[in-house]
Design a protein around this motif. Structure first.
Motif, short mmCIF file in Angstrom:
data_model
loop_
_atom_site.label_atom_id
_atom_site.label_comp_id
_atom_site.label_asym_id
_atom_site.label_seq_id
_atom_site.Cartn_x
_atom_site.Cartn_y
_atom_site.Cartn_z
N GLN A 184 0.81 -1.12 -0.01
CA GLN A 184 0.03 0.02 0.14
C GLN A 184 0.92 1.27 -0.11
O GLN A 184 0.57 2.30 -0.83
CB GLN A 184 -0.97 0.14 1.08
N ALA A 185 2.06 1.32 0.71
CA ALA A 185 3.03 2.45 0.52
C ALA A 185 3.35 2.91 -0.84
O ALA A 185 3.56 3.79 -1.14
CB ALA A 185 3.97 2.06 1.60
N LEU A 186 3.88 1.64 -1.30
CA LEU A 186 4.01 2.04 -3.08
C LEU A 186 2.98 2.50 -3.68
O LEU A 186 3.05 3.44 -4.46
CB LEU A 186 4.49 0.48 -3.59
N ALA A 187 1.87 1.92 -3.39
CA ALA A 187 0.54 2.59 -4.30
C ALA A 187 0.31 3.96 -4.01
O ALA A 187 0.03 4.82 -4.81
CB ALA A 187 -0.64 1.62 -3.97
N THR A 188 0.69 4.06 -2.46
CA THR A 188 0.17 5.60 -2.09
C THR A 188 1.11 6.59 -2.72
O THR A 188 0.74 7.93 -2.84
CB THR A 188 0.49 5.75 -0.56
N VAL A 189 2.38 6.47 -2.99
CA VAL A 189 3.42 7.26 -3.61
C VAL A 189 3.48 7.26 -5.11
O VAL A 189 4.20 7.69 -5.61
CB VAL A 189 4.82 7.05 -3.16
N GLY A 190 2.51 6.48 -5.80
CA GLY A 190 2.35 6.42 -6.93
C GLY A 190 2.54 5.32 -7.91
O GLY A 190 2.54 5.39 -9.08
N TRP A 191 3.02 4.00 -7.41
CA TRP A 191 3.15 2.81 -8.07
C TRP A 191 1.81 2.39 -8.70
O TRP A 191 0.83 2.27 -8.24
CB TRP A 191 4.03 1.96 -7.43
N SER A 192 2.07 2.05 -10.07
CA SER A 192 0.82 1.41 -10.80
C SER A 192 0.58 0.11 -10.45
O SER A 192 1.50 -0.58 -10.11
CB SER A 192 1.05 1.75 -12.20
N GLU A 193 -0.32 -0.54 -10.88
CA GLU A 193 -0.38 -2.10 -10.66
C GLU A 193 0.51 -2.71 -11.45
O GLU A 193 1.02 -3.93 -10.98
CB GLU A 193 -2.05 -2.45 -10.87
N ALA A 194 0.79 -2.20 -12.58
CA ALA A 194 1.88 -2.93 -13.51
C ALA A 194 3.08 -2.84 -12.98
O ALA A 194 3.87 -3.94 -12.86
CB ALA A 194 1.68 -2.24 -14.79
N GLU A 195 3.61 -1.61 -12.40
CA GLU A 195 4.92 -1.63 -11.67
C GLU A 195 4.89 -2.43 -10.48
O GLU A 195 6.03 -3.00 -9.92
CB GLU A 195 5.04 -0.09 -11.15
N LEU A 196 3.78 -2.32 -9.59
CA LEU A 196 3.76 -3.08 -8.61
C LEU A 196 3.70 -4.54 -8.65
O LEU A 196 4.47 -5.40 -7.79
CB LEU A 196 2.23 -3.14 -7.71
N ALA A 197 3.53 -5.13 -9.96
CA ALA A 197 3.62 -6.52 -10.27
C ALA A 197 5.08 -7.12 -10.40
O ALA A 197 5.19 -8.06 -10.51
CB ALA A 197 2.93 -6.73 -11.70
N GLN A 198 6.04 -6.06 -10.59
CA GLN A 198 7.20 -6.37 -11.02
C GLN A 198 7.95 -6.54 -9.52
O GLN A 198 9.50 -6.85 -9.41
CB GLN A 198 7.95 -5.35 -11.66
N VAL A 199 7.70 -6.18 -8.40
CA VAL A 199 7.94 -6.04 -6.92
C VAL A 199 7.68 -7.33 -6.37
O VAL A 199 6.62 -7.60 -6.20
CB VAL A 199 7.73 -4.65 -6.18
#
Length: 439
Positions: free
Chosen positions: A56-71
């Motif tokens: 959620q922290a990544l999403a809050t600072v602007g990471w997209s779902e596609a970017e989150l999928a790489q982490v």
């Protein structure tokens, strides 16, 4: 210089720096906001006790779902450090015990480490850095945090041929802040408890900024990384940027310093509570000597603000951007194998000091709590006196009473000597005494 062009080349080559972050709190989140937009750098793994919160922290600072999928998200620092997808580890936990364990794991796994965790560095940084060198990895302080920025200014001054007279940072300080507790902290910030609750602010953490503890921890890190000397307790003289050269010079020359070449923190408020004019509350500084009549004349010719004698002047940076700047450390470590500051000696220590009269049987509650604050001392003195390091003054019980403003000693507490952090600190004490701790 040139870090960005080197990162761009890494991006073109398809060989970005592969980074793992342990601890997705405020500092970590600030880095996360910048990492996604920095070429040549990839966050591959995040470790947090609560992986869902980290995501959620990544999403809050602007990471997209596609970017989150790489982490990849894990709940173990050890698992992150062991990952084949991580080359550089950032410890942003704030836990001294966890920090020590993470650095030792990085040594075993041959992973470079950036220590946002200045609490661990103040407790055992000199030996951690030695272990890292022996393992062939880089151990680095975190750029964006004030200690690394101060180290950079000290390095600049010395590399330009100047004698460093003092270096440090600004903060808001009054003597009564040393006894501040989580129950009294918010009024000093001009907030109510409800304001703090709505903002999700941690009272104990913010109290550690106020009661002098964080300043002591950070100045210990600076002294140990630069070799600058340490006063027996910070003085926190009130000082604005136009008076740096006048105030941050030796007492023999009319200033406030006990030593020529030391760390010190300046206050943004006068002792009567009035604000200092053009304060440096959020910034860092270095004062230095000209060293010759010619250089002093150059100071005057180029408009530098000096002390009345013209012998001393200063440079300062008015702000620090905390985790937003952390990528500088990652790039320096990954591209140049150079730390943005690292301990070279054991000069400064932070000793647990009673906020009030403490009774036998009381439980110490550590940094920013109700019982103790951290006082900066020369390492040689803290070792000689058997002072209890602040980083170990959490959830330990007093065996005997300790008077207000007195240092707590190892002998005053019941402590589990088998704990890894305790053992490692004791190992550092033995090593430093054999080497000869600096006064």
């Amino acid at each position: 210089m040139n870090l960005f062009s080197k990162l761009q080349q890494r991006e073109r080559d398809g060989s970005p720096l592969r980074v793992g972050l342990i601890g997705a709190g405020k500092f970590g989140s600030m880095y996360l906001s910048q990492a996604r937009r920095t070429p040549g750098m990839r966050l591959t793994t995040v470790g947090d006790l609560d992986p869902a919160r980290a995501r959620q922290a990544l999403a809050t600072v602007g990471w997209s779902e596609a970017e989150l999928a790489q982490v990849r998200f894990v709940d173990s620092g050890a698992e992150l450090i062991a990952s084949d997808a991580v080359d550089i580890v950032i410890d942003a936990t704030g836990s001294p015990a966890a920090g020590i364990a993470h650095v030792l794991a990085c040594c075993a796994q041959r992973k470079h480490v950036v220590m946002v965790n200045v609490e661990a560095d103040a407790l055992a940084g000199p030996l951690l850095a030695k272990k890292a060198r022996e393992a062939g990895i880089v151990y680095s302080l975190a750029y964006g945090d004030q200690p690394a920025l101060i180290c950079e200014m000290v390095d600049w001054a010395r590399a330009a041929g100047f004698e460093v007279i003092a270096a440090g940072k600004g903060t808001k300080y009054l003597p009564e802040f040393h006894v501040s507790t989580p129950d009294t902290v918010w009024r000093h910030y001009g907030l109510t408890a409800e304001d703090a609750r709505l903002g999700g602010l941690n009272a104990q953490m913010f109290n550690s900024f106020l009661d002098g503890t964080k300043s002591a921890i950070e100045m210990a890190a600076v002294a140990n990384a630069t070799g600058l000397s340490v006063p027996d307790g910070l003085r926190f003289p009130p000082c604005g940027v136009d008076d740096l050269a006048r105030v941050l010079r030796p007492q023999a020359d009319g200033g406030a310093l006990t030593h020529r070449g030391q760390v010190e923190v300046i206050s943004s408020v006068e002792r009567d509570g009035r604000p200092v004019f053009r304060d440096l509350r959020w910034g860092v500084y270095v004062t230095f000597a000209g060293g010759s009549e010619y250089v002093e004349r150059c100071f005057k010719e180029y408009g530098l603000v000096t002390d009345p004698s013209g012998c001393f002047t200063a440079m300062y940076k008015p702000y620090h951007l905390i985790g937003l700047e952390l990528g500088i450390s990652v790039a320096s470590v990954g591209l140049r194998l150079e730390p943005t500051g690292a301990p070279v000696a054991f000069h400064g220590d932070v000793v647990a000091t009673a906020k009030r009269d403490l009774a036998a049987g009381e439980m110490l509650d550590g940094e920013g709590g109700f019982t103790v604050y951290g006082k900066l001392q020369p390492a040689a003195r803290s070792l000689r006196d058997g002072g209890l390091p602040l980083g170990l003054a959490h959830k330990v019980r007093l065996k005997r009473a300790v008077a207000a403003a007195q240092s707590v000693r190892w002998d005053d507490v019941e402590i589990d000597a088998s704990q890894p952090a305790v053992r490692f600190r004791r190992e550092m004490e033995s090593w430093s005494q054999a080497e000869g701790a600096s006064a």
